[in-house]
Design a protein around this motif. Sequence first.
Motif, PDB file in Angstrom:
ATOM      1  N   GLN A  50      73.039   9.052  77.308  1.00  0.00           N
ATOM      2  CA  GLN A  50      73.311  10.055  76.272  1.00  0.00           C
ATOM      3  C   GLN A  50      74.203   9.408  75.204  1.00  0.00           C
ATOM      4  OE1 GLN A  50      73.278  11.923  74.002  1.00  0.00           O
ATOM      5  NE2 GLN A  50      73.362  13.997  74.808  1.00  0.00           N
ATOM      6  N   PRO A  51      73.601   8.775  74.184  1.00  0.00           N
ATOM      7  CA  PRO A  51      74.377   7.997  73.204  1.00  0.00           C
ATOM      8  C   PRO A  51      75.050   8.826  72.122  1.00  0.00           C
ATOM      9  CG  PRO A  51      72.061   7.874  72.684  1.00  0.00           C
ATOM     10  CD  PRO A  51      72.160   8.662  73.952  1.00  0.00           C
ATOM     11  N   GLU A  79      68.183   4.025  82.590  1.00  0.00           N
ATOM     12  CA  GLU A  79      67.276   5.163  82.604  1.00  0.00           C
ATOM     13  C   GLU A  79      66.891   5.477  81.168  1.00  0.00           C
ATOM     14  OE1 GLU A  79      68.921   8.494  84.596  1.00  0.00           O
ATOM     15  OE2 GLU A  79      69.621   7.340  86.323  1.00  0.00           O
ATOM     16  N   LEU A  80      65.781   6.172  80.990  1.00  0.00           N
ATOM     17  CA  LEU A  80      65.373   6.543  79.644  1.00  0.00           C
ATOM     18  C   LEU A  80      66.371   7.512  79.031  1.00  0.00           C
ATOM     19  CD1 LEU A  80      61.509   6.995  80.069  1.00  0.00           C
ATOM     20  CD2 LEU A  80      62.756   5.011  79.197  1.00  0.00           C
ATOM     21  N   ILE A 106      68.513  -5.636  74.848  1.00  0.00           N
ATOM     22  CA  ILE A 106      68.438  -5.366  76.281  1.00  0.00           C
ATOM     23  C   ILE A 106      67.957  -3.929  76.407  1.00  0.00           C
ATOM     24  CG2 ILE A 106      69.720  -5.210  78.441  1.00  0.00           C
ATOM     25  CD1 ILE A 106      71.749  -7.167  77.255  1.00  0.00           C
ATOM     26  N   CYS A 107      66.813  -3.730  77.045  1.00  0.00           N
ATOM     27  CA  CYS A 107      66.208  -2.404  77.079  1.00  0.00           C
ATOM     28  C   CYS A 107      65.245  -2.307  78.259  1.00  0.00           C
ATOM     29  CB  CYS A 107      65.480  -2.104  75.775  1.00  0.00           C
ATOM     30  SG  CYS A 107      64.135  -3.254  75.430  1.00  0.00           S
ATOM     31  N   VAL A 108      64.634  -1.132  78.409  1.00  0.00           N
ATOM     32  CA  VAL A 108      63.592  -0.932  79.410  1.00  0.00           C
ATOM     33  C   VAL A 108      62.273  -1.418  78.829  1.00  0.00           C
ATOM     34  CG1 VAL A 108      62.346   0.757  80.809  1.00  0.00           C
ATOM     35  CG2 VAL A 108      64.804   1.060  80.382  1.00  0.00           C
ATOM     36  N   SER A 124      63.632   4.204  75.285  1.00  0.00           N
ATOM     37  CA  SER A 124      64.496   3.321  76.057  1.00  0.00           C
ATOM     38  C   SER A 124      65.867   3.206  75.409  1.00  0.00           C
ATOM     39  CB  SER A 124      63.879   1.927  76.163  1.00  0.00           C
ATOM     40  OG  SER A 124      64.818   0.999  76.677  1.00  0.00           O
ATOM     41  N   PRO A 125      66.945   3.179  76.202  1.00  0.00           N
ATOM     42  CA  PRO A 125      68.248   2.819  75.635  1.00  0.00           C
ATOM     43  C   PRO A 125      68.188   1.398  75.092  1.00  0.00           C
ATOM     44  CG  PRO A 125      68.465   3.714  77.863  1.00  0.00           C
ATOM     45  CD  PRO A 125      67.015   3.458  77.635  1.00  0.00           C
TER      46      PRO A 125
END
Length: 269
Positions: A50-51, A79-80, A106-108, A124-125
């Motif tokens: 949760q950004p 997590e997404l 750096i991501c999913v 993706s974060p």
Amino acid sequence: MAPRVPYTWRLPDFPGDGSDLKWIDPSLLVICQNADVDAAIQPLLQTLKQPFAPRLVASVFCHETMREVFKKRVVASMELLHRHAGNHSQYKKACRMIECLNAEVICVLYSDYIGFHWQRADGSPVIVCEFDQSFFGGQRPTSVVTLHTFRNVQELPQLVARERIPFVSAAVWCPKMSAAYETAFKLGLDVVYINCHSIPLVPIMEFFLAQQAHVILANHHHYEVVRHEDKCRLIVFPAVVLWCPAEPPQPEPAKRKSDQGKGAKIAES
């Protein structure tokens, strides 16, 4: 009499607390050599989920020897995004800028059906490497976290200045206390947590506001207000209690006279 507000069923726009309009108490994460990465990334994972929220981790400073370990641990735990965050205009704007800069992230990731081509998953974060927040609209939260690699603590003041974010605190993860204190002072922030994060500051806040040097042990933590370069800094770190006072010896119960008489008769026989 206050004017009546008309009833509406419509919810406020996400996130609803204004944390997408301005930075609200952002923090900094510093991972030093041989740090406990699994413990250090816990607040970061919450930010990546949760950004848009108060007290999020805006930037990460990682020692060059810990970069690959950090990357693997974060990717394994990602997590997404919250579905509203993934559709937010600032997130989409940041993703377009990342593509334009061809920045390392750096991501999913997900692959095609033969596992030949990998690309970022939708929603993706994102952690952007070696770019500061100003590239993505740093006046307000950008939905991405920036990562900077450092070799020694002498580089930290410059990295903090580059970000131009109103950090209110930093969490420094370092197994060696002398190095942790040196890192804390180099950051130049008022509040620094060492090997912990988001610990309530109530026990020491009175002395910090009065700019008075002081030390308190409370709630299994060491709180310290220390003066450095004509300014007081507040430092907190865990203080494990390894000793407790021993129980006083209990006096032996007094013997009854009848028991003493029986013992004498047995001795005579």
